[in-house]
Write an enzyme that holds these catalytic residues in place. Structure first.
Site, PDB file in Angstrom:
ATOM      1  N   ARG A 140       1.391   2.686   5.237  1.00  0.00           N
ATOM      2  CA  ARG A 140       2.800   2.513   4.527  1.00  0.00           C
ATOM      3  C   ARG A 140       3.303   1.216   5.102  1.00  0.00           C
ATOM      4  NH1 ARG A 140       5.079   6.591   1.814  1.00  0.00           N
ATOM      5  NH2 ARG A 140       4.156   8.706   1.775  1.00  0.00           N
ATOM      6  N   ASP A 156       3.281  -5.738  13.869  1.00  0.00           N
ATOM      7  CA  ASP A 156       3.384  -5.888  15.058  1.00  0.00           C
ATOM      8  C   ASP A 156       4.017  -4.442  15.814  1.00  0.00           C
ATOM      9  OD1 ASP A 156       2.737  -8.492  15.122  1.00  0.00           O
ATOM     10  OD2 ASP A 156       4.714  -9.092  14.321  1.00  0.00           O
ATOM     11  N   SER A 181       4.985  -6.967   7.509  1.00  0.00           N
ATOM     12  CA  SER A 181       5.688  -7.854   6.821  1.00  0.00           C
ATOM     13  C   SER A 181       5.447  -9.168   7.598  1.00  0.00           C
ATOM     14  CB  SER A 181       7.086  -7.300   6.742  1.00  0.00           C
ATOM     15  OG  SER A 181       7.330  -6.286   6.134  1.00  0.00           O
TER      16      SER A 181
END
Length: 522
Positions: free
Chosen positions: A124, A209, A240
């Protein structure tokens, strides 16, 4: 806290050959070890000096294939997927982990060949395409490089097999419609806390991250943390921001790329098997919480954009552009106090303060820090209480795959980049800084409100607890915090072939030291 779900994993051998039947498990040899947690020296810069901008773009190194990241990770529940844990035992003749020599003369570890890795994938994260990208771009390269893996999805455990077995490097068969795991925070942390690490030569995180943050904090929370943190780690971008992956791409000498190109570069680094030591940031919160960071701590503007743009995650990296514009429209300032230990003043060994040598908390002793209730040591630099737009402590070169935040070079062992922007900066200048950051040219903008110094430790005390902290992109309660860098504390798959460059900050051309400029018009 949500109830912990038992992880579901379905092993299938993904090495380019079948595994023998009935093999007894063996233990993967530890390839790396952290150095002593004393804060090491530096390269330094004067406490109030500012750095000049760098050239901006990393020098490129040609590669045949490149492939990139998707978006930011999200914490999820579990569901595992599979390739196999490679019939642990006596399967094939394995090369032991060996040592290479870097130009500075030190040993660099290599993963064995063949090797076995556990892949923690967040389906996700970012645009939600990590699983497809793994099948199409990562798996074929791993098969060619003799890397077998077990793939585990992070999220709530669903009793569904994700896909079938594959041998000899063949593509995975088509899958049935897939119910993805539901989002759940800290699931990757729970998995590594209970995982038998000896089965793997490395842990691979395919996400953003935040999941790497979970994994490192999970390793450091184990009773055997001193051994666990030696397990090599690898970052494959599928979030992202993908700042850590972008930094490793930069250190390897590749040009700045995103998306599939970045993913391919990082996968090729894994196939190359070279390991490099990385700094670890230990954070002590006023509440007694201890957190470890692999990337950054942000307060103010950057944290606001990172956390508040989470709802735009499906936009991929564009979410940060949208978040920046929205936050500039209603620019906030935060009052607080900042202090730091300049890198050139750090000493390698300082007697530990008893209050910080807590036996109830795992991890190295923060020898450079005193208790938060006490004044900082006299050799620290104190920034008077004032209004800030942002404060950023950064361990690596990038803050996102297209945010080259630290063009001044790779941090030396035991140091990190500290940036802060004081109130008074105009919205136009702030926007200019962020646009220039894509190429690492923001330090050339001559903004007198932007300050930079390489440091070994810092303390930040928000007034009245206002603002948000983002640690490796993850929300943390805003309270007094201090941190120290522990040099070369864990190892990651990397392609870095050059030693870190010295950091030598100096005043920006347009800046007059010891003089505070008047506020710019908004």
């Amino acid at each position: 806290m949500p109830e912990r779900a038992a992880p579901c994993a379905w092993p299938e051998d993904m090495a380019g050959r079948p595994s023998p039947q009935g093999a007894n498990p063996d233990s993967a040899s530890a390839v790396s070890s952290p150095s002593d947690p004393a804060a090491a020296g530096n390269d330094a810069g004067a406490p109030t000096a500012r750095t000049p901008g760098g050239e901006g773009e990393p020098h490129s190194r040609q590669r045949d294939a490149r492939l990139g990241s998707t978006d930011k990770e999200l914490k999820a529940g579990t569901t595992a997927e599979g390739s196999t844990p490679t019939a642990l035992g006596n399967p094939w003749q394995r090369e032991p982990g060996v040592k290479a020599m870097d130009p500075a003369g030190g040993p660099w570890s290599l993963l064995p060949r063949p090797c076995r890795v556990l892949v923690l994938l967040n389906p996700r994260g970012g645009k939600g395409k990590a699983l497809q990208l793994f099948r199409s771009h990562v798996q074929p390269l791993l098969a060619q490089a003799d890397v077998s893996f077990t793939l585990m999805l992070t999220g709530e455990c669903l009793p569904e097999r994700v896909q079938g077995a594959s041998t000899a490097g063949e593509p995975l068969p088509p899958t049935q419609p897939l119910r993805l795991p539901t989002e759940r925070r800290n699931h990757a942390r729970e998995l590594v806390q209970s995982e038998e690490l000896g089965r793997w030569d490395a842990l691979v995180v395919m996400s953003g991250d935040g999941v790497m943050h979970e994994v490192v904090n999970g390793l450091m929370a184990r009773p055997d943390w001193e051994t666990a943190i030696r397990k090599p780690l690898c970052s494959l971008p599928a979030g992202s921001g993908n700042a850590l992956a972008a930094s490793l791409n930069h250190y390897a000498g590749y040009k700045q790329v995103t998306n599939e190109d970045l993913l391919t570069n990082c996968t090729q680094l894994l196939c190359g098997r070279l390991l490099a030591p990385m700094n670890l940031l230990s954070l002590q919160m006023a509440s007694g919480l201890r957190v470890f960071s692999v990337l950054s701590l942000a307060w103010g503007f950057i944290a606001d954009v990172d956390i508040e743009s989470e709802k735009f995650r499906r936009l991929g990296e564009m979410r940060f552009t949208v978040g920046t514009i929205l936050r500039l429209a209603t620019l906030r300032i935060y009052r607080g106090r900042l202090a730091y230990l300049p890198a050139e003043r750090a000493v390698s060994k300082v007697p530990a303060f008893p209050a910080l040598d807590r036996q109830d908390q795992p991890g190295p002793v923060d020898t450079q820090l005193v208790p938060l209730g006490e004044p900082v040591p006299p050799h620290w630099t104190v920034v008077p209480e004032q209004d800030f737009v942002l404060v950023l402590a950064l361990l690596h070169s990038h803050l996102g795959s297209e945010m080259f935040a630290a063009p001044m070079g790779h941090c030396a062992a035991g140091t990190m980049h500290l940036f802060y922007v004081r109130a008074g900066v105009s919205r136009a200048m702030l926007l200019r800084l962020f646009l220039a950051m894509e190429k690492g040219r923001h330090m050339d903008c001559g903004c007198p409100y932007l300050q930079y110094v390489p440091v070994a430790a810092f303390r930040l005390e928000p007034k009245d607890g206002k603002g948000m902290f983002a640690v490796d992109g993850e929300l943390v309660v805003s309270e007094a915090v201090q941190g120290q860098v522990h040099p070369n504390y864990f190892q990651m798959v990397s392609g870095r072939v050059e030693p870190p460059a010295p950091l030598e900050p100096q005043p920006l051309p347009s800046q007059k030291p010891q003089q505070t400029p008047p506020p710019e018009p908004l």
